[in-house]
Design an enzyme around this catalytic site. Structure first.
Site, PDB file in Angstrom:
ATOM      1  CG  ASN A  34      -1.884   1.042   1.384  1.00  0.00           C
ATOM      2  OD1 ASN A  34      -1.574   2.162   1.035  1.00  0.00           O
ATOM      3  ND2 ASN A  34      -3.051   0.770   1.929  1.00  0.00           N
ATOM      4  N   GLY A 161       3.977  -0.032   9.427  1.00  0.00           N
ATOM      5  CA  GLY A 161       5.123  -0.154   8.522  1.00  0.00           C
ATOM      6  C   GLY A 161       6.410  -0.300   9.314  1.00  0.00           C
ATOM      7  CG  ASP A 163       7.075  -4.730   9.810  1.00  0.00           C
ATOM      8  OD1 ASP A 163       6.420  -3.718   9.516  1.00  0.00           O
ATOM      9  OD2 ASP A 163       7.294  -5.644   9.008  1.00  0.00           O
ATOM     10  CE1 TYR A 348      12.135  -4.451   7.302  1.00  0.00           C
ATOM     11  CE2 TYR A 348      10.577  -5.004   9.016  1.00  0.00           C
ATOM     12  CZ  TYR A 348      10.870  -4.844   7.681  1.00  0.00           C
ATOM     13  OH  TYR A 348       9.890  -5.073   6.753  1.00  0.00           O
ATOM     14  CD  GLU A 392      13.428  -3.647   3.246  1.00  0.00           C
ATOM     15  OE1 GLU A 392      14.200  -4.636   3.119  1.00  0.00           O
ATOM     16  OE2 GLU A 392      12.280  -3.738   3.722  1.00  0.00           O
TER      17      GLU A 392
HETATM   18  C1  DGY Z   1       7.027  -7.719   5.862  1.00  0.00           C
HETATM   19  O1  DGY Z   1       6.604  -8.771   5.382  1.00  0.00           O
HETATM   20  O2  DGY Z   1       8.193  -7.568   6.240  1.00  0.00           O
HETATM   21  C2  DGY Z   1       6.169  -6.551   5.887  1.00  0.00           C
HETATM   22  O3  DGY Z   1       6.701  -5.479   6.547  1.00  0.00           O
HETATM   23  C3  DGY Z   1       4.764  -6.843   6.324  1.00  0.00           C
HETATM   24  O4  DGY Z   1       4.042  -5.994   5.537  1.00  0.00           O
END
Ligand code: DGY
Length: 426
Positions: A34, A161, A163, A348, A392
């Site tokens: 999204n 987002g 996580d 992350y 990323e």
């Molecule tokens: C992932 O799979 O790492 C995502 O952040 C979940 O949307």
């Protein structure tokens, strides 16, 4: 030099383009996400406006009847990702996940329309998208703010987002793991496991998905049924910015009812955000709705709120806070304060830099007249690209590239930054 970077960024967007939508990167994320798509469209619009509109249209073609726009659209089968459509089991004709993501669409669509070269196309597309985005915003306030506080909660860390942010650690102690069906992670087969969330976190992510699935993905029930209800200032900041920009767009299109409703949301939301302000820290903090307490964590969420139309003194304080962080890291803006022992520069959302976050913070600071710091943040983003490519995310101390490579929204943000600096592709 910058021309080469833009050309490389455009190449990455094209490599990851599957026609009507763009994957964040091949392998690790093989579907449509999204907020990735909404930010990707900004980069695409600099070289193909029609393609940019299609990216967002494709996303909204999968909006749920209740107004929610899901966080993943599983356009085609790919067993390289977990959890796939069979785990979500949302029963949609084209499978989707059952949760949402930061609502950046209102901001993106307003920006695409405002700078469109093809004005007729922009008006046609904006008119179609406007009520859909409005329905999504109203869904948030109806389903994620049932008590009408003016602020919405997320019910799963994936919705933010961010996580595995330190923000969620305490609340995650409440999320059980009993009954989680055995699963095989795929993310750690594509990316370095040291850069990804832990197994213990994944078990809780899956527990929440199973819980929501057992309730038939009924959004009238999910908020209250979730042991995880977190009010995130960054997420709310994005929603408020989108409401604000949607109101501007609606006014231009003569859609006065949408404009008035969106303005009212901004007014009450910005006022409510004050409850999350931490004067000592000089930034906002998350609020745990289940525990009824502020979260003890100075994350980038509290800085990302600068993207919203918050009062200028709040933006100035956030700018001071970011300048403080600049003394502790080589690059800006870390997703967590390195002074916190829980900081991890590689893992992350527990420390690394994300260029989309840099972009939104810099944009919000500029709107508050804080251009010097905004430029410093842009420069950090460009330095990271120059040093480590289109990753990323990046270690804020060493610029080590982390997670997936040739990343779509990183490329899109670089195009936005460089074009914003006036170095347009020749
Ligand atoms: C992932 O799979 O790492 C995502 O952040 C979940 O949307």
């Amino acid at each position: 030099m910058s021309e080469n970077i833009i050309n490389r960024a455009v190449e990455i967007l094209r490599q990851n383009d599957l026609g009507d939508y763009t994957v964040p990167t091949h392998g690790l994320y093989p579907f449509q996400w999204n907020w990735d798509s909404c930010l990707t469209a900004l980069g695409q619009s600099q070289f193909d406006e029609g393609r940019a509109w299609r990216e967002i249209e494709t996303l909204f073609a999968h909006q749920w009847d209740d107004g929610m726009v899901p966080h993943i659209i599983f356009h085609k089968e790919d067993d390289g990702y977990f959890p796939g459509p069979e785990i979500w089991a949302t029963g949609r004709p084209v499978p989707t996940s059952g949760i949402t993501q930061p609502p950046v669409a209102g901001f993106s669509v307003a920006r695409l329309a405002a700078r469109a070269k093809n004005k007729a196309l922009a008006e046609e597309k904006a008119r179609l998208l406007l009520p859909k985005i409005q329905a999504w915003h109203e869904w948030f306030y109806r389903c994620r703010d049932p008590e009408g506080t003016g602020l919405v909660a997320i019910i799963h860390p994936w919705e933010s987002g961010r996580d595995n942010s330190i923000d969620w650690d305490e609340a995650f102690k409440r999320v059980p793991t009993e009954g989680v069906l055995p699963f095989v992670r795929r993310d750690t087969q594509h990316a370095n496991p040291d850069h990804r969330p832990t197994q213990a976190q994944y078990e809780r992510y899956v527990w929440l998905v199973q819980r929501f699935r057992s309730l038939g993905w009924d959004n009238d029930k999910l908020h209250d049924a979730s042991p995880f209800q977190l009010v995130d200032p960054g997420f709310n900041g994005i929603l408020l910015r989108s409401c604000n920009d949607l109101a501007d767009l609606a006014e231009q299109l003569g859609e006065n009812a949408i404009a008035a409703a969106s303005r009212a949301r901004v007014e009450s939301g910005v006022a409510a955000l004050e409850q999350l302000w931490d004067e000592g820290l000089g930034q906002y903090r998350c609020f745990d709705r289940v525990a009824g307490a502020a979260v003890d964590s100075a994350s980038v969420a509290g800085l990302l709120a600068a993207f919203a139309p918050i009062p200028q003194p709040r933006k100035a304080a956030i700018a001071r806070r970011i300048s403080e962080l600049a003394n502790r890291t080589r690059y800006l803006v870390p997703s967590h304060d390195p002074a916190d022992p829980r900081f991890d520069g590689l893992r992350y959302w527990r420390g690394p830099i994300w260029l989309i976050v840099n972009f939104m913070i810099a944009d919000g600071l500029r709107q508050g007249g804080l251009s010097d710091l905004a430029e410093q943040i842009d420069q950090s983003s460009l330095d990271l690209i120059g040093k480590a490519g289109f990753a990323e995310y990046y270690d804020p101390m060493t610029a080590e590239p982390c997670g997936g490579a040739t990343f779509t929204w990183t490329a899109a943000m670089v195009i936005e930054i460089l074009v914003g600096l006036g170095m347009e592709q020749k």
